[in-house]
Motif scaffolding. Structure first.
Motif, PDB file in Angstrom:
ATOM      1  N   ASP A 136       0.588  -0.829  -0.565  1.00  0.00           N
ATOM      2  CA  ASP A 136      -0.322   0.031  -0.335  1.00  0.00           C
ATOM      3  C   ASP A 136       1.198   1.221   0.000  1.00  0.00           C
ATOM      4  N   ARG A 137       2.008   1.336   0.787  1.00  0.00           N
ATOM      5  CA  ARG A 137       2.652   2.635   0.598  1.00  0.00           C
ATOM      6  C   ARG A 137       3.742   2.934  -0.375  1.00  0.00           C
ATOM      7  N   LEU A 138       3.908   1.349  -1.091  1.00  0.00           N
ATOM      8  CA  LEU A 138       4.763   1.532  -2.784  1.00  0.00           C
ATOM      9  C   LEU A 138       3.620   2.356  -2.993  1.00  0.00           C
ATOM     10  N   LEU A 139       2.475   1.809  -3.357  1.00  0.00           N
ATOM     11  CA  LEU A 139       1.279   2.361  -4.673  1.00  0.00           C
ATOM     12  C   LEU A 139       1.330   4.294  -4.336  1.00  0.00           C
ATOM     13  N   ASP A 140       1.073   4.023  -3.157  1.00  0.00           N
ATOM     14  CA  ASP A 140       1.035   5.659  -2.769  1.00  0.00           C
ATOM     15  C   ASP A 140       2.410   6.335  -2.865  1.00  0.00           C
ATOM     16  N   ASP A 141       3.312   5.622  -2.590  1.00  0.00           N
ATOM     17  CA  ASP A 141       4.632   6.415  -3.450  1.00  0.00           C
ATOM     18  C   ASP A 141       4.560   6.783  -4.764  1.00  0.00           C
ATOM     19  N   ILE A 142       4.183   5.497  -5.633  1.00  0.00           N
ATOM     20  CA  ILE A 142       4.110   5.936  -7.464  1.00  0.00           C
ATOM     21  C   ILE A 142       3.467   6.880  -7.622  1.00  0.00           C
ATOM     22  N   LEU A 143       2.005   6.793  -6.685  1.00  0.00           N
ATOM     23  CA  LEU A 143       1.157   7.656  -7.203  1.00  0.00           C
ATOM     24  C   LEU A 143       1.156   9.214  -6.390  1.00  0.00           C
ATOM     25  N   MET A 144       2.648   9.673  -5.506  1.00  0.00           N
ATOM     26  CA  MET A 144       2.514  10.536  -5.094  1.00  0.00           C
ATOM     27  C   MET A 144       3.249  11.198  -6.004  1.00  0.00           C
ATOM     28  N   ASN A 145       4.238  10.145  -6.591  1.00  0.00           N
ATOM     29  CA  ASN A 145       5.505  11.089  -7.433  1.00  0.00           C
ATOM     30  C   ASN A 145       4.810  11.529  -8.902  1.00  0.00           C
ATOM     31  N   MET A 146       3.339  10.223  -9.520  1.00  0.00           N
ATOM     32  CA  MET A 146       2.629  11.439 -10.815  1.00  0.00           C
ATOM     33  C   MET A 146       1.652  12.220 -10.285  1.00  0.00           C
ATOM     34  N   GLY A 147       2.297  12.660  -8.964  1.00  0.00           N
ATOM     35  CA  GLY A 147       1.112  13.973  -8.744  1.00  0.00           C
ATOM     36  C   GLY A 147      -0.388  13.455  -9.022  1.00  0.00           C
ATOM     37  N   ILE A 148      -0.699  12.286  -8.663  1.00  0.00           N
ATOM     38  CA  ILE A 148      -2.474  11.723  -8.944  1.00  0.00           C
ATOM     39  C   ILE A 148      -2.314  11.418  -7.291  1.00  0.00           C
ATOM     40  N   GLN A 149      -3.495  12.671  -7.487  1.00  0.00           N
ATOM     41  CA  GLN A 149      -4.405  12.617  -5.607  1.00  0.00           C
ATOM     42  C   GLN A 149      -5.079  11.046  -5.091  1.00  0.00           C
ATOM     43  N   THR A 150      -5.124  11.231  -4.127  1.00  0.00           N
ATOM     44  CA  THR A 150      -5.333   9.876  -3.531  1.00  0.00           C
ATOM     45  C   THR A 150      -6.843   9.660  -2.578  1.00  0.00           C
ATOM     46  N   HIS A 151      -7.444   8.898  -2.909  1.00  0.00           N
ATOM     47  CA  HIS A 151      -8.880   9.517  -2.202  1.00  0.00           C
ATOM     48  C   HIS A 151      -9.549   7.954  -1.589  1.00  0.00           C
ATOM     49  N   TYR A 152      -9.194   7.924  -0.555  1.00  0.00           N
ATOM     50  CA  TYR A 152      -9.429   6.861  -0.065  1.00  0.00           C
ATOM     51  C   TYR A 152     -10.412   6.130   1.188  1.00  0.00           C
ATOM     52  N   MET A 153     -10.844   4.671   0.865  1.00  0.00           N
ATOM     53  CA  MET A 153     -12.428   4.813   2.597  1.00  0.00           C
ATOM     54  C   MET A 153     -11.903   3.482   2.624  1.00  0.00           C
ATOM     55  N   PRO A 154     -12.429   3.344   3.835  1.00  0.00           N
ATOM     56  CA  PRO A 154     -12.233   2.137   4.159  1.00  0.00           C
ATOM     57  C   PRO A 154     -13.426   1.187   4.087  1.00  0.00           C
ATOM     58  N   LEU A 155     -12.448   0.366   3.929  1.00  0.00           N
ATOM     59  CA  LEU A 155     -12.768  -1.283   3.322  1.00  0.00           C
ATOM     60  C   LEU A 155     -14.440  -1.590   4.600  1.00  0.00           C
ATOM     61  N   LYS A 156     -15.179  -2.120   4.546  1.00  0.00           N
ATOM     62  CA  LYS A 156     -15.993  -2.558   5.330  1.00  0.00           C
ATOM     63  C   LYS A 156     -16.199  -4.129   5.022  1.00  0.00           C
ATOM     64  N   THR A 157     -16.321  -4.225   6.146  1.00  0.00           N
ATOM     65  CA  THR A 157     -16.501  -6.323   6.514  1.00  0.00           C
ATOM     66  C   THR A 157     -18.510  -6.627   6.727  1.00  0.00           C
ATOM     67  N   ARG A 158     -18.415  -7.095   5.490  1.00  0.00           N
ATOM     68  CA  ARG A 158     -19.728  -7.965   5.458  1.00  0.00           C
ATOM     69  C   ARG A 158     -20.325  -9.273   5.443  1.00  0.00           C
ATOM     70  N   ASP A 159     -20.963 -10.062   6.191  1.00  0.00           N
ATOM     71  CA  ASP A 159     -20.721 -11.750   5.904  1.00  0.00           C
ATOM     72  C   ASP A 159     -19.233 -11.850   5.716  1.00  0.00           C
ATOM     73  N   GLY A 160     -18.630 -11.473   6.885  1.00  0.00           N
ATOM     74  CA  GLY A 160     -16.829 -12.054   6.821  1.00  0.00           C
ATOM     75  C   GLY A 160     -15.917 -11.697   5.924  1.00  0.00           C
ATOM     76  N   ARG A 161     -16.516 -10.468   4.642  1.00  0.00           N
ATOM     77  CA  ARG A 161     -15.361 -10.067   4.238  1.00  0.00           C
ATOM     78  C   ARG A 161     -15.538  -8.719   4.002  1.00  0.00           C
ATOM     79  N   LEU A 162     -14.875  -8.340   3.122  1.00  0.00           N
ATOM     80  CA  LEU A 162     -14.193  -7.108   3.703  1.00  0.00           C
ATOM     81  C   LEU A 162     -14.449  -6.283   1.612  1.00  0.00           C
TER      82      LEU A 162
END
Length: 332
Positions: free
Chosen positions: A87-113
Motif C-alpha cells: 500500500d505504501r509503495l502504491l502511495d509513493d508511485i501515485l504521489m510521484n505522478m502527482g495523482i491525488q488519492t482518495h481512500y475509504m475504509p473497506l467494510k466487513t460484511r458477511d465475513g468479507r471485506l
C-alpha cells in the motif's frame, strides 16, 4: 487549420483504483507481457489518444488533474495481511505522478471485506471538478454501470468523456475464473470509448513504442537451476494450520502454483508471497511457507518466500511425479 491554433484541451483523469489494479495484475501475472502498467506511460497514451480524437497537436492535449479512488485496509489490517508495504509503495508511485488519492475504509460484511461508496465519491468529485476546472475531456478508467449517471451529467455540462475499458478473462487469487468487461451503458454513453485490450495487443504485436511504454520495464528474471525435490522431513501430511514447511515448487502458471507436499501438493498464488516477486520464481525453486486454509477449507501455502536449497544426501531423493496433485495446473 493549424492544429497549434486550437485551444488547449484540458484533461481530467479519474481512476476506479480497484478496477485499475485488477487490470495491472492481469498484465503482470497472466498476459504474455508480464509487466505492470506504468502510470506515466498510460498518461502519455491518454494525451495522444485525446489529441487524436480532438484533432489537435499532442502538445495541446494536457492532463491538468488526476485522481485515484479506492477502498483501503486500516494500517493494522494491512500489516496483519502483509499489505502495508504494498500500500505504501502504491502511495509513493501515485504521489510521484502527482495523482491525488482518495481512500475509504473497506467494510466487513458477511465475513468479507467489501468496497462501498467509492463510485459515488468518484462521481461527485469528477462532476464538481469538471465544472470548477473546466475540463474539456474527462478520462474515466472504470467499468461499472454505476458510473453511467456520471457520464450523463458530464455530457449535460458539455464535457466529453473518454472511457478506457478492458475486456478479458482471468483467474482470481482464489483460483476462480472471472471476467472483466465494461458495462454496455458506459460504452454507449461515452464520447470516446477506447477498447484498451485490443489497442494494447495490436500495439505490442506491431512494436508500437507508445504502447510498449505503457508498461513498467523490469529486467528479465535470471533462470534459476532446477533442483530435484527431496522428501520433506517429518510427516508427509502438510500439518496443522501455522506449520512452517520447506519444499520445492512443482508448477507455476498465470500467477498461481503448487508446492510439493505429499500426499497432495499445496496451492498458492501471487497474493500469498511474503517477500520477493512471484514472476521470478521457477519450477524446482525451494520455498519456505506456512500451512493455511483456503476458502474451500483445503490446505494451502501462505507466506511463501524463496530460500536456498538445503543440503541433502542421496537417500532423501524421491520422484515428485508420484505425488502429483489432481489440482496441478496442467489439469485445470
Amino acid at each position: 487549420m493549424n492544429q497549434m491554433n486550437s485551444p488547449l484541451i484540458r484533461i481530467g483523469v479519474f481512476y476506479d483504483g480497484n478496477y485499475f489494479l485488477k487490470i495491472s495484475d492481469y498484465y503482470y501475472f497472466q498476459h504474455d507481457r508480464k509487466a505492470r502498467i506504468s502510470l506515466e506511460g498510460l498518461h502519455e497514451f491518454i494525451r495522444h489518444q485525446v489529441a487524436e480524437e480532438e484533432d489537435v497537436d499532442v502538445r495541446l492535449s494536457q492532463i491538468i488533474d488526476a485522481h485515484f479512488f479506492r477502498g483501503r485496509l486500516s494500517a493494522t489490517e494491512a500489516r496483519d495481511k502483509d499489505r502495508l508495504f504494498h500500500d505504501r509503495l502504491l502511495d509513493d508511485i501515485l504521489m510521484n505522478m502527482g495523482i491525488q488519492t482518495h481512500y475509504m475504509p473497506l467494510k466487513t460484511r458477511d465475513g468479507r471485506l467489501q468496497e462501498k461508496g467509492i463510485d459515488v465519491w468518484l462521481s461527485l468529485e469528477a462532476l464538481e471538478l469538471a465544472i470548477h476546472k473546466s475540463f474539456d475531456v474527462v478520462v474515466l478508467i472504470a467499468g461499472d454501470s454505476d458510473y453511467a449517471p456520471l457520464i450523463k451529467k458530464l455530457n449535460t455540462v458539455g464535457t466529453r468523456v473518454m472511457l478506457l475499458n478492458w475486456d478479458f478473462k482471468y483467474t482470481d487469487f482464489k483460483g476462480e475464473n472471472r471476467v472483466t468487461r465494461a458495462s454496455q451503458q458506459l460504452l454507449d454513453q461515452s464520447t470516446y470509448p477506447v477498447q484498451m485490450h485490443d489497442i494494447i495487443d495490436q500495439g505490442l504485436n506491431s512494436g508500437d513504442e507508445l504502447i510498449d511504454a505503457m508498461f513498467v520495464n523490469t529486467p528479465e528474471p535470471a533462470a534459476y537451476p532446477t533442483v530435484k525435490p527431496v522428501r520433506p522431513t517429518g510427516p508427509t501430511a502438510a500439518g496443522p494450520v501455522g506449520t512452517v514447511g520447506i519444499s520445492t515448487i512443482k508448477n507455476l502458471k498465470n500467477g498461481f502454483g503448487f508446492v510439493v507436499m505429499p500426499p497432495n501438493n499445496l496451492f498458492f498464488s501471487y497474493a500469498d508471497m511474503a517477500e520477493g516477486d512471484f514472476n521470478e520464481l521457477r519450477e524446482g525453486d525451494w520455498v519456505e511457507f506456512t500451512v493455511g486454509r483456503n476458502h474451500r477449507d483445503e490446505d494451502c501455502a501462505r507466506n511463501v518466500r524463496k530460500v536456498e536449497a538445503p543440503e541433502m544426501d542421496e537417500n532423501d531423493e524421491y520422484d515428485q511425479h508420484e505425488h502429483e496433485s489432481a489440482d496441478s495446473p496442467e489439469r485445470l
